[in-house]
Structures are given as C-alpha cells and as structure tokens.
Design a protein around this motif. Sequence first.
Motif, PDB file in Angstrom:
ATOM      1  N   TRP A 286       0.839  -1.201   0.000  1.00  0.00           N
ATOM      2  CA  TRP A 286       0.000   0.000   0.000  1.00  0.00           C
ATOM      3  C   TRP A 286       0.873   1.249   0.000  1.00  0.00           C
ATOM      4  CZ3 TRP A 286      -4.895   1.367  -0.790  1.00  0.00           C
ATOM      5  CH2 TRP A 286      -5.303   2.636  -0.387  1.00  0.00           C
ATOM      6  N   TYR A 291      -1.257  -1.396  -5.725  1.00  0.00           N
ATOM      7  CA  TYR A 291      -2.572  -1.795  -5.241  1.00  0.00           C
ATOM      8  C   TYR A 291      -2.911  -3.238  -5.604  1.00  0.00           C
ATOM      9  CZ  TYR A 291      -3.119   3.222  -4.529  1.00  0.00           C
ATOM     10  OH  TYR A 291      -2.942   4.513  -4.114  1.00  0.00           O
ATOM     11  N   HIS A 294      -1.238  -5.314  -2.914  1.00  0.00           N
ATOM     12  CA  HIS A 294      -1.895  -4.977  -1.643  1.00  0.00           C
ATOM     13  C   HIS A 294      -3.215  -5.734  -1.524  1.00  0.00           C
ATOM     14  CE1 HIS A 294      -3.594  -2.652   1.658  1.00  0.00           C
ATOM     15  NE2 HIS A 294      -4.657  -2.443   0.903  1.00  0.00           N
ATOM     16  N   ALA A 327      -9.825  -3.048  -1.220  1.00  0.00           N
ATOM     17  CA  ALA A 327      -8.487  -3.083  -1.813  1.00  0.00           C
ATOM     18  C   ALA A 327      -8.535  -3.611  -3.241  1.00  0.00           C
ATOM     19  CB  ALA A 327      -7.567  -3.951  -0.960  1.00  0.00           C
TER      20      ALA A 327
END
Length: 551
Positions: A286, A291, A294, A327
Amino acid sequence: MATFQKPESALKRAEELILIGKRQDALDTLHTALQNKKFKNLWTTTIEAIMFKHLELCVDLSQIRMAREGLYQYRTMTQAANCESLERVVERFRDRAEEKVRDAQGKLEESTKLADMADLDENESPETILLRAIQASDTRQNPDRDVHIHYRFCWDAYKVVLDVLKSNAKMEDCYHKTARRAFSFCENNKRPQEFKRLCDTLRKNYQDLHKHTGKVAQHQVNPNKQETIEDTLETRMCQLKTATALDMWRESYITAGEIHEVLPKAKKAVSQQRSKYYDNLAKIFWKSENYLFHAFACVKNLLFDKATSKSGGTADLQRLASKAVLATLCVPFQKDSDMQSSLELTTDGTSTAFEKAKKHAALFSAQSVPTRESICSTLVEKGLVKSSPEACQKLFALVESEFTPLSLCRDAKPYLDEIAKGELFNGELTEYVTPLKQIIFFRLMKQLSEVYSNMTIQNFEQAASIVPFNIAEKWMANAARSHGINIQINYQQQAIVFGAPRKVDMKSMRQPLMEIGYKLQSAMNRVHPGLSGAKERQEKKELHSSLVQRI
C-alpha cells in the motif's frame, strides 16, 4: 595495579575504593582480577559477584570497552561450566543500561527531540574530546550531552551482548530477547539508522550459522533446529513490525523475504504469525502504491483467517473482508493486451516489470502473477464479498458489474461518504476512499467514452459528482495517458470530446489489430466450421504432390 591471590581480596578492595569515591580505581581493580591468569579457568560465585560489580561500574562510568573485554573473558570462563551464570550477568548488564536510559529520559529537556540526537554509532570528534578534557571539574555538564552518552552506551551494550551470544546454543533465548529489546529501543526513540545497522548485523549472524559444514558442535547454534527456527521467526516478525513502524519500507520488504524463507520450516505457532505476515505485506505494498499486490495480500489474509478461525461471521472476519473488497476495487483496470505490452522483453532479454511482479508473487508462494480479474473471481467464488458490510457490497456491484454511466458516481457517493465518516472498524477503511474515487472516475470515463462522442462540461460535472472539476481535469489527463482513453477538453465550447483524433502509434496499434484478426478468424470458424480444415487439407495435398516431383 596490585595483583591479588584470591578473587575475594579483589572484590573487597573494590568495595573499599567505592566507599571512598574512587569508582574508576575500583573498576580497574576488578578488570585486572578478571584478566588474571590464575582465575582465567576458575569459575566461582565470587567471580560472578566480581562480574556483577564490574559491569555495574562500567555502566555508571560509561566504559563500554572494559565491559566488552570483561564479557568476552567471562564467556570463556562459563561457556562450558555454567552458562546460566553468563545469562544472569548479561541480563543484569542489559537491564542496568536500560535503567540508565530511563533515568536520562526523565532529565531530558522538553525541547530536545530524540530523533534529532546524533548518530549513536558515530565516534566523537577530536574537537569534542579535547573540549571535554580541558573543562574545569566544577563546570556544569551539558544535560543533552549526558543523555546522549547514556543512549549511546545502551546501544553499544545491545551490540556487545549480541556479539557475545551469537554462536552459543545455550544462550539462544537471551540472544533473541536482546535483539527484540534493541528493536523496541529503535522504535521508541525513532532511530532508523541504528535499526538498519542492527538488521544487517542480525542478518550476517544468521548467515554465518549456515557456513558451518559437517556436524554442528554441541555448543554451536544449529540453524536447522526447530527451536532455533521458531525463535528466528519470532525475531524476524518483530523486526518487520519495527521496520513498518519506522517507515523503513525497503527494509520491511527485505525482512518479509527472509520471513518467507523461514516460515515454511516452522511447525508450531505459525497461524498468528502468518496472519501478521500478510498484514505487514499489505502495508508495504500500500505504501508503494502497488494496489494489485496490496489487494492480493488482503485476500490471502482473509482466506487464511477464514480457514483457521473456528467461529465464522466475527467482527474481525468482517473487517478483513471489507479491506479485501475495497483493496480489490482500488486495483486499476488493465486489459490483457495492456498487461502484455507492459511486460514486453527488453533488449537484454529480460522483463523488468514481469520479473519484479514474479518476485512479489513469490512472497505469497504463488505460482503465477495475480491479476485484478483473478482476485475478483476469488472473492466471488469464495463468497467473501457477502462477509463485508453493505456499503462495500454495493460498491463492488456498481464498479464490477453494472453499466450506469450517468448515475455511477451519484449511486456510489452515499457509500463512499459512509466509509469516509470513519465509523466502520475505527476508521481503518478511510484510506481507500481516494483510490476508490479514482477507480470509479476512470470507470465512468470508460463507460462515457463508449456511449457519447461529446458532452458539455456542465453535464460532465453532474455525472462526476464525487470530485470537483479541477481534480477531474488531472484525472482525465491521467486517464488519457495511462488508461488509453482518447479525450479532449474544449474550453472554448465548454465541451468534452471523447475519441478525439490522436497521432497513430504503430506499436500501440499492433495488439488491437492482432485481436481483431483473432476475432475474425473465430467468426469465420463459426460461420464455416469446415472451411479452415478443408484449406489445411488442400495445402497438405499440394505439398505431398510437389514433394514427389522435387525428389
């Protein structure tokens, strides 16, 4: 310096010198007694008492060199005879140094910041040493300099203890406790430079254990022993936690790689540590704005927690599901063609982006690099989206499935506002709001470009109601540059034009033309299924007939 026939005489003489205020002379007396050849291989409780007093004076007088020499000598005495005594001495020495630091913190001026303190590993400059030597005895000491001396001595004490105990199998527990104490010291006092050197030292000590070939000696640490593996894993987890707390993300990533190597070898108490491992990996990716990985770390943590947790539907499971869903939505959209073009081989035959992605995936023991589509399908197939709150479920449905270009932002706004309030899970989901707005905005741009050729700025502002137009301008430029959306803003006519003519780039056109060719070929196969087969058979027949003539 006088020599003594018995260690009791040296201890008694040192106590007499302490009573009359000659602490340095008392330390020299005890140091000479420890170096005496008569007592070199003779361990008694009196020697232990001498060592206690010796190290206590070393801490009070900040004599780290004499403390180091005394500990090395005492290790030689006790390594075969009484390791418990060495552990007691080391722990007393470590606790005494930490106590001095706590006392110094109480005297520290409020204006002084520990983070601004000089490097604890840096030697004193000659000017500082000379200035201190010529100071009058009644000169008032600088309190900040005294504080720095105590901090530096405590830090040196940690390093000395780690060096003394690094290869002794019976002192493993004390070694790892000292390392964790050093991590806490760095975290509490904001010492990133010292923490980096400490990690390098621990890494070197662990690598040296693997250099021994053949049978490991009884007193040597065996790196393949299960207790050693578990202690190393626990220390590395503490190291990873401290690295993330100090915002040392590169060191965090290196430590995560070391944990990944040790984690499969541990057999006990892995459940909680693996969950913390995934959680810290999520923080690392992050912070680096990766992303994709993550989201992959959040989903891995959710799946692991769900597999090991005995009670389903708990608040913790709902929190992990919410983080995994949001996420995943933050991962940028990317077509297979874009992925292929971003992973093209360079001139030296390597793919930097792809190799980096494979390295990231290896931290999760994944056989292939994850994609946004694979993560989304995992969430849907495992029923993980339903474990999250309603706001997360609605956002997932809006972004992933529904085609509503004019009402997308208006429909998503109440759910984004609910998350932005910070009432869900103590505000842990608020960090996802801005990336989510960007993804929804890019989704809106993509859908508008498929339906409209142009529209007024006023209508566009109504459609993109989640962000002001000055921010939307920057995001549109980013969409045109990174997401392949052809768009122009005509300020004169107050209009936004989609599909604006741009300079043709043959490299960017190659993949779409190949896709068109594949689709045309599949369409031909559907219309005339036997046409391609008949053509291949005709070519083979002509080849065989010409083969006889050529022979």
